[in-house]
Design an enzyme around this catalytic site. Structure first.
Site, mmCIF file in Angstrom:
data_model
loop_
_atom_site.group_PDB
_atom_site.id
_atom_site.type_symbol
_atom_site.label_atom_id
_atom_site.label_comp_id
_atom_site.label_asym_id
_atom_site.label_seq_id
_atom_site.Cartn_x
_atom_site.Cartn_y
_atom_site.Cartn_z
ATOM 1 N N ALA A 119 0.847 -106.399 -82.881
ATOM 2 C CA ALA A 119 0.975 -107.148 -81.358
ATOM 3 C C ALA A 119 1.895 -106.577 -80.682
ATOM 4 O O ALA A 119 1.921 -106.913 -79.420
ATOM 5 C CB ALA A 119 1.513 -108.716 -81.945
ATOM 6 N N ALA A 120 2.780 -105.691 -81.260
ATOM 7 C CA ALA A 120 3.852 -104.979 -80.398
ATOM 8 C C ALA A 120 3.225 -104.067 -79.360
ATOM 9 O O ALA A 120 2.349 -103.388 -79.777
ATOM 10 C CB ALA A 120 5.199 -104.275 -81.153
ATOM 11 N N PRO A 121 3.825 -104.170 -78.125
ATOM 12 C CA PRO A 121 5.249 -104.712 -77.719
ATOM 13 C C PRO A 121 4.831 -106.090 -77.142
ATOM 14 O O PRO A 121 5.699 -106.844 -76.967
ATOM 15 C CB PRO A 121 5.472 -103.864 -76.461
ATOM 16 C CG PRO A 121 4.433 -103.414 -75.881
ATOM 17 C CD PRO A 121 3.405 -102.937 -77.348
ATOM 18 N N GLY A 122 3.682 -106.738 -77.127
ATOM 19 C CA GLY A 122 3.179 -108.157 -76.926
ATOM 20 C C GLY A 122 2.493 -108.357 -75.712
ATOM 21 O O GLY A 122 2.407 -109.654 -75.263
ATOM 22 N N LYS A 124 -0.666 -108.449 -75.402
ATOM 23 C CA LYS A 124 -1.821 -109.406 -75.594
ATOM 24 C C LYS A 124 -1.130 -110.820 -76.186
ATOM 25 O O LYS A 124 -1.565 -111.860 -75.698
ATOM 26 C CB LYS A 124 -2.728 -108.916 -76.746
ATOM 27 C CG LYS A 124 -3.619 -107.659 -75.799
ATOM 28 C CD LYS A 124 -4.507 -106.794 -76.390
ATOM 29 C CE LYS A 124 -4.996 -105.632 -75.891
ATOM 30 N NZ LYS A 124 -3.811 -104.843 -75.809
ATOM 31 N N GLU A 142 3.653 -107.483 -86.211
ATOM 32 C CA GLU A 142 3.752 -106.163 -86.098
ATOM 33 C C GLU A 142 4.368 -105.432 -87.251
ATOM 34 O O GLU A 142 5.624 -105.837 -87.716
ATOM 35 C CB GLU A 142 4.665 -105.965 -84.858
ATOM 36 C CG GLU A 142 5.215 -104.495 -84.617
ATOM 37 C CD GLU A 142 3.728 -103.479 -84.654
ATOM 38 O OE1 GLU A 142 3.030 -103.889 -83.860
ATOM 39 O OE2 GLU A 142 3.848 -102.445 -85.305
ATOM 40 N N ASP A 169 2.470 -106.897 -93.772
ATOM 41 C CA ASP A 169 1.353 -106.066 -93.872
ATOM 42 C C ASP A 169 -0.040 -106.804 -93.742
ATOM 43 O O ASP A 169 -0.049 -107.801 -94.118
ATOM 44 C CB ASP A 169 1.513 -105.517 -95.431
ATOM 45 C CG ASP A 169 0.386 -104.388 -95.727
ATOM 46 O OD1 ASP A 169 1.045 -103.297 -95.269
ATOM 47 O OD2 ASP A 169 -0.791 -104.654 -95.889
ATOM 48 N N ASP A 187 -5.894 -105.395 -82.393
ATOM 49 C CA ASP A 187 -5.685 -104.466 -81.462
ATOM 50 C C ASP A 187 -5.312 -103.218 -82.002
ATOM 51 O O ASP A 187 -4.293 -102.948 -82.000
ATOM 52 C CB ASP A 187 -4.861 -105.001 -80.201
ATOM 53 C CG ASP A 187 -4.759 -104.034 -79.086
ATOM 54 O OD1 ASP A 187 -5.716 -103.230 -78.596
ATOM 55 O OD2 ASP A 187 -3.570 -103.845 -78.461
ATOM 56 N N CYS A 240 -7.920 -98.550 -77.441
ATOM 57 C CA CYS A 240 -7.679 -98.030 -76.008
ATOM 58 C C CYS A 240 -8.444 -96.621 -76.598
ATOM 59 O O CYS A 240 -7.780 -95.741 -76.085
ATOM 60 C CB CYS A 240 -6.428 -97.922 -75.692
ATOM 61 S SG CYS A 240 -5.172 -97.258 -76.735
HETATM 62 N N1 SAM Z 1 -1.584 -105.493 -79.179
HETATM 63 C C1 SAM Z 1 -0.234 -104.677 -78.401
HETATM 64 C C2 SAM Z 1 -0.214 -104.994 -77.081
HETATM 65 O O1 SAM Z 1 -0.960 -105.543 -76.438
HETATM 66 O O2 SAM Z 1 0.980 -104.999 -76.631
HETATM 67 C C3 SAM Z 1 -0.583 -103.305 -78.631
HETATM 68 C C4 SAM Z 1 -0.875 -102.794 -80.027
HETATM 69 S S1 SAM Z 1 -1.098 -101.120 -80.256
HETATM 70 C C5 SAM Z 1 -2.608 -100.714 -79.823
HETATM 71 C C6 SAM Z 1 -1.140 -101.138 -82.192
HETATM 72 C C7 SAM Z 1 0.142 -101.445 -83.054
HETATM 73 O O3 SAM Z 1 -0.538 -101.439 -84.410
HETATM 74 C C8 SAM Z 1 1.259 -100.839 -82.674
HETATM 75 O O4 SAM Z 1 2.273 -101.508 -82.438
HETATM 76 C C9 SAM Z 1 1.316 -100.241 -84.161
HETATM 77 O O5 SAM Z 1 2.784 -100.265 -84.695
HETATM 78 C C10 SAM Z 1 0.635 -101.347 -85.309
HETATM 79 N N2 SAM Z 1 0.083 -100.526 -86.154
HETATM 80 C C11 SAM Z 1 0.074 -99.187 -86.782
HETATM 81 N N3 SAM Z 1 -0.184 -99.035 -88.054
HETATM 82 C C12 SAM Z 1 -0.404 -100.130 -88.464
HETATM 83 C C13 SAM Z 1 -1.109 -100.723 -89.514
HETATM 84 N N4 SAM Z 1 -1.622 -99.926 -90.766
HETATM 85 N N5 SAM Z 1 -1.696 -102.062 -89.595
HETATM 86 C C14 SAM Z 1 -1.449 -102.830 -88.816
HETATM 87 N N6 SAM Z 1 -0.649 -102.403 -87.450
HETATM 88 C C15 SAM Z 1 -0.436 -101.237 -87.324
#
Ligand code: SAM
Length: 469
Positions: A119-122, A124, A142, A169, A187, A240
């Protein structure tokens, strides 16, 4: 063009041009063009209004009045309303997740339980929180702690009050909350080809091997969380990036291996194109030469199986309901029509407000020993029966304004407040009423200030202070 006079320019990776981009005529050239700027307004804080931005044009897949392209990039940090959560600067393509949710749950969005797993940075999360409304519940997770803190800040700024933030996790959700969510949004972390226009680091890091590693990690994340989705619930999977391994192939894999139906929709806005794998449609692509957006991909998969009720979940004692008198004190700060109905003290001693649905979800999260970082609305601290309001309460859209002194500041004074400056010509005590004041700019709440005689205490959190603008 992006590379003109840019010493940091990194060319597109040759292997990407020869494979992924070669399959999509026009794509490679578009990745050196300018990046569109778009914002999504907070439906609860309708104040910033598009006319404050130069030549705003609606994003076609936004709701009326919700999302706009701007003709240029303003200095967002110099706008107090930005800090008050009046809008979120978000890629237009990413807003398609909101379009999908509204299409899927036109009548029931207000009772959904959604897990936003990565979810980060948020971006969506805040959008889903708006779509789900006061009766819905969003669990925004996150896994990376430092990024989860940024997520908490953005959730508080948005002020919807229907979000719980965790840092766990993905497999914890699958194992400890089976069948709990109506929707799971993944995402996924990806190879970032869709960010090549603005992120040269993504170009430098790209390789065919990294694409395969990303695709395998995405499958792992999705299968770890899959059990948390109820049968007949929907997973929204997005990246993306453009390549089929992380997009269509993974969507087909989810449907075939985990058991689901890839959903299709009528009336997909112009310029968004379906992706195919083995002749079967599997999600939609946003290609920058065909639609005003950075690269994005999204698909919706309905989990097979009849809807089942969630089994008994452990609930935790992490929340303590307030006594009647304390409850009345908390209640007086809230507009009771905006969803918050229950009040409890959290493990940190602060008072939190929840909708009944969020209260149940938070109890289940605590029962499952999730790392809960924030939830609902943190009202503040009760000191001898009186609430000392916290910053998040100022930003909550359902704060009861009627009993409060409001100090509406013009832009220069509001920026001085946000940077915790001391210019008395801008922030004289005369701008404030005696006692506690809600500080606003264009009607958007920014935080608290307290005037005692000729002195005024700026209660804006030091950690949020604006340093440069
Ligand atoms: N959904 C966010 C938004 O709209 O602002 C952007 C998310 S970004 C594309 C993907 C996120 O997945 C990152 O914040 C990253 O830290 C997290 N991430 C990285 N490895 C991961 C894992 N193994 N399991 C779950 N999330 C993970």
């Amino acid at each position: 063009m992006a590379q003109a006079n840019n010493r940091n320019y990194v060319p597109l990776p040759a292997a990407f041009v020869d494979t992924v981009a070669a399959a999509v005529p026009g794509l490679a050239a578009s990745l050196d063009a300018d990046v569109p700027v778009s914002v999504r307004f907070n439906p609860y804080k309708r104040c910033g209004r598009p006319e404050r931005f130069p030549a705003a044009e609606p994003v076609p897949w936004g709701e009326p009045g919700e999302a706009y392209y701007l003709s240029e990039r303003p200095v967002f940090t110099a706008d107090p309303a930005f800090h008050g959560g009046a809008y979120y600067v978000q890629e237009a393509g990413s807003m398609f997740v909101g379009w999908l949710l509204r299409r899927l749950f036109a009548d029931s969005a207000g009772s959904l339980r959604v897990l936003d797993l990565c979810a980060a940075p948020g971006g969506k999360t805040t959008h889903i929180a708006s779509v789900a409304g006061a009766g819905g519940v969003v669990v925004a997770n996150e896994v990376i702690r430092s990024r989860a803190k940024i997520l908490v800040g953005n959730v508080q700024k948005w002020g919807a009050g229907n979000v719980a933030v965790t840092s766990s996790d993905p497999k914890d959700f699958g194992e400890r909350l089976p069948g709990f969510f109506d929707v799971v949004v993944v995402d996924a972390p990806c190879s970032g080809e869709g960010m090549f226009r603005k992120d040269y680091g993504a170009r430098a890091e790209w390789s065919p091997e990294n694409v395969q590693l990303c695709a395998a990690r995405q499958r792992r994340i999705v299968s770890d969380v899959w059990d948390a989705l109820r049968p007949d619930g929907v997973m929204i999977y997005s990246t993306c990036t453009f390549n089929a391994a992380e997009d269509e192939e993974n969507v087909r894999w989810i449907a075939e291996e985990l058991g689901g139906e890839i959903l299709s929709f009528d009336g997909i806005p112009e310029g968004i194109v379906p992706g195919f794998f083995g002749g079967v449609a599997a999600g939609w692509h946003f290609y920058p030469h065909q639609v005003r957006s950075e690269g994005f991909f999204a698909a919706a998969i309905r989990k097979s199986g009849a809807a089942a009720s969630v089994g008994r979940l452990k609930t935790a004692k992490g929340l303590t309901r307030l006594s009647k008198t304390d409850w009345r004190e908390a209640e007086r700060w809230i507009d009771g029509t905006k969803g918050i109905e229950c009040f409890a003290t959290g493990g940190d001693g602060a008072v939190y407000g929840f909708s009944p649905a969020l209260y149940d979800a938070v109890s289940a999260l605590l029962g499952g020993r999730f790392g809960l970082l924030y939830s609902g609305v943190q009202l503040g601290e009760l000191i001898r029966g009186t609430l000392k309001p916290g910053h998040a309460l100022a930003l909550y859209h359902g704060l009861n304004h009627s009993a409060l002194a409001v100090a509406e500041l013009p832009v220069e004074a509001a920026m001085e407040y946000l940077r915790k400056g001391v210019s008395m010509s801008l922030l004289s005590a005369a701008s404030f009423s005696e006692g506690l004041n809600l500080v606003t700019h264009r009607g958007v709440a920014l935080g608290w200030a307290k005037r005692i005689g000729n002195r005024c205490n700026n209660l804006y959190p030091s950690s949020w202070r604006i340093l440069h603008y």
